[in-house]
Motif scaffolding. Structure first.
Motif, PDB file in Angstrom:
ATOM      1  N   ARG A   6      -2.024  18.700 -22.191  1.00  0.00           N
ATOM      2  CA  ARG A   6      -2.817  17.612 -22.790  1.00  0.00           C
ATOM      3  C   ARG A   6      -4.242  17.646 -22.267  1.00  0.00           C
ATOM      4  O   ARG A   6      -5.208  17.520 -23.022  1.00  0.00           O
ATOM      5  N   VAL A  22     -10.852   7.341 -26.445  1.00  0.00           N
ATOM      6  CA  VAL A  22      -9.454   7.147 -26.071  1.00  0.00           C
ATOM      7  C   VAL A  22      -8.591   6.946 -27.313  1.00  0.00           C
ATOM      8  O   VAL A  22      -7.515   7.541 -27.454  1.00  0.00           O
ATOM      9  N   ALA A  23      -9.070   6.120 -28.244  1.00  0.00           N
ATOM     10  CA  ALA A  23      -8.276   5.814 -29.443  1.00  0.00           C
ATOM     11  C   ALA A  23      -7.977   7.078 -30.255  1.00  0.00           C
ATOM     12  O   ALA A  23      -6.857   7.255 -30.751  1.00  0.00           O
ATOM     13  N   VAL A  26      -5.315   9.157 -28.369  1.00  0.00           N
ATOM     14  CA  VAL A  26      -3.988   8.556 -28.510  1.00  0.00           C
ATOM     15  C   VAL A  26      -3.359   9.000 -29.830  1.00  0.00           C
ATOM     16  O   VAL A  26      -2.182   9.380 -29.894  1.00  0.00           O
ATOM     17  N   GLU A  27      -4.164   8.987 -30.879  1.00  0.00           N
ATOM     18  CA  GLU A  27      -3.661   9.356 -32.202  1.00  0.00           C
ATOM     19  C   GLU A  27      -3.375  10.859 -32.307  1.00  0.00           C
ATOM     20  O   GLU A  27      -2.310  11.272 -32.780  1.00  0.00           O
ATOM     21  N   SER A  32       0.601   7.393 -25.266  1.00  0.00           N
ATOM     22  CA  SER A  32       0.122   6.034 -25.080  1.00  0.00           C
ATOM     23  C   SER A  32      -1.317   5.997 -24.562  1.00  0.00           C
ATOM     24  O   SER A  32      -1.818   6.980 -23.994  1.00  0.00           O
ATOM     25  N   ASP A  33      -1.929   4.845 -24.734  1.00  0.00           N
ATOM     26  CA  ASP A  33      -3.270   4.594 -24.212  1.00  0.00           C
ATOM     27  C   ASP A  33      -3.302   4.830 -22.701  1.00  0.00           C
ATOM     28  O   ASP A  33      -4.235   5.449 -22.162  1.00  0.00           O
ATOM     29  N   THR A  35      -1.385   6.758 -20.867  1.00  0.00           N
ATOM     30  CA  THR A  35      -1.261   8.188 -20.550  1.00  0.00           C
ATOM     31  C   THR A  35      -2.614   8.885 -20.665  1.00  0.00           C
ATOM     32  O   THR A  35      -3.000   9.684 -19.797  1.00  0.00           O
ATOM     33  N   ILE A  36      -3.344   8.573 -21.732  1.00  0.00           N
ATOM     34  CA  ILE A  36      -4.674   9.169 -21.915  1.00  0.00           C
ATOM     35  C   ILE A  36      -5.606   8.759 -20.790  1.00  0.00           C
ATOM     36  O   ILE A  36      -6.357   9.585 -20.250  1.00  0.00           O
ATOM     37  N   ARG A  37      -5.554   7.505 -20.408  1.00  0.00           N
ATOM     38  CA  ARG A  37      -6.445   7.032 -19.340  1.00  0.00           C
ATOM     39  C   ARG A  37      -6.119   7.714 -18.013  1.00  0.00           C
ATOM     40  O   ARG A  37      -7.024   8.017 -17.223  1.00  0.00           O
TER      41      ARG A  37
END
Length: 261
Positions: A6, A22-23, A26-27, A32-33, A35-37
């Motif tokens: 990732r 971030v959005a 996520v897509e 999840s938000d 996880t990305i953060r």
């Protein structure tokens, strides 16, 4: 998808677009938000990007930005020490060695103090200071003349004249950035010219560059990646960057630091 995979995809988007949201991540990555953060936190800690509100941007600053020596010395200090030890291990006794300016090459100089019979040519005030501070009868140190840059390099016509006609066994080159397209780069035009003269004088080119240099682009190219015989870096370099470098340079050496366990 593993976290490392990732994060490679996130970095790839940052390199191509300069920034990510971030959005959107996520897509596109279907996680999840949170996880990305966490991924962005990990990448920022490595110096691979810089977090901003709602996303992240490239870690690199303006292509002509040149931090001073003291500011750079505090960055990736453990990695630079590990790289310096590995680079010094490549230097043969009684050889002619060139060292460019930089915090990593200054760290290399400390290890060169232990190697007998060296002739060292440098345009770095810091490198010369290290070597002059540890005198030995079987070593010769030559410091070029020139004008001083923020990184304590000596550059300009006097430096170029000093380097003309030299034949070095090996050059240890510190760089501001590296990339497939840009090659090895620096933000200082005059320093690039001096570094190119050092590269031209060297039989073997060893580049000492920590992982944060990947994807950073200075305004002036010193040499293409395929001019490099050995690149010494650290374990923070991501897999995609390692593959790209392996395809272009002669050999990639990864130096583990004490912090790696």
């Amino acid at each position: 998808m593993l976290a490392a995979q990732r994060q490679e995809r996130i970095l790839d988007q940052v390199r191509r677009a300069g920034a990510v949201r971030v959005a959107d991540l996520v897509e596109s990555l279907a996680v999840s938000d949170m996880t990305i953060r966490r991924d962005l936190d990990a990448l920022e800690e490595r110096g691979a990007l810089r977090k901003v509100h709602g996303g992240a941007v490239s870690a690199q600053g303006p292509r002509t930005e040149e931090p001073g020596f003291e500011a750079k010395a505090t960055r990736q200090a453990a990695e630079k020490r590990a790289i310096a030890r590995a680079v010094a291990g490549l230097v043969e006794p009684h050889s002619a060695v060139g060292l460019s300016a930089g915090t990593t090459t200054a760290a290399v100089a400390e290890h060169l103090c232990e190697i007998p019979g060296l002739t060292v040519v440098t345009n770095s005030l810091r490198v010369a200071q290290v070597l002059y501070g540890a005198p030995r009868q079987d070593r010769t140190v030559a410091l070029t003349g020139g004008f001083r840059t923020p990184s304590d390099a000596l550059v300009g016509p006097l430096a170029l004249t000093s380097l003309r006609g030299l034949n070095l066994d090996v050059l240890i080159l510190g760089v501001h950035g590296m990339g497939v397209r840009s090659g090895f780069t620096t933000p200082n035009l005059m320093e690039a010219e001096t570094d190119r003269a050092l590269v031209e004088a060297a039989g073997t080119l060893v580049v000492a560059a920590d992982h944060t240099k990947w994807g950073t682009v200075g305004v002036s190219t010193i040499a293409p990646l395929d001019r490099c015989d050995v690149l010494v870096t650290d374990t923070g370099l991501d897999a995609a960057a390692h593959r790209a470098l392996t395809e272009h340079v002669g050999r990639v050496v990864t130096a583990p630091s004490a912090e790696d366990g």
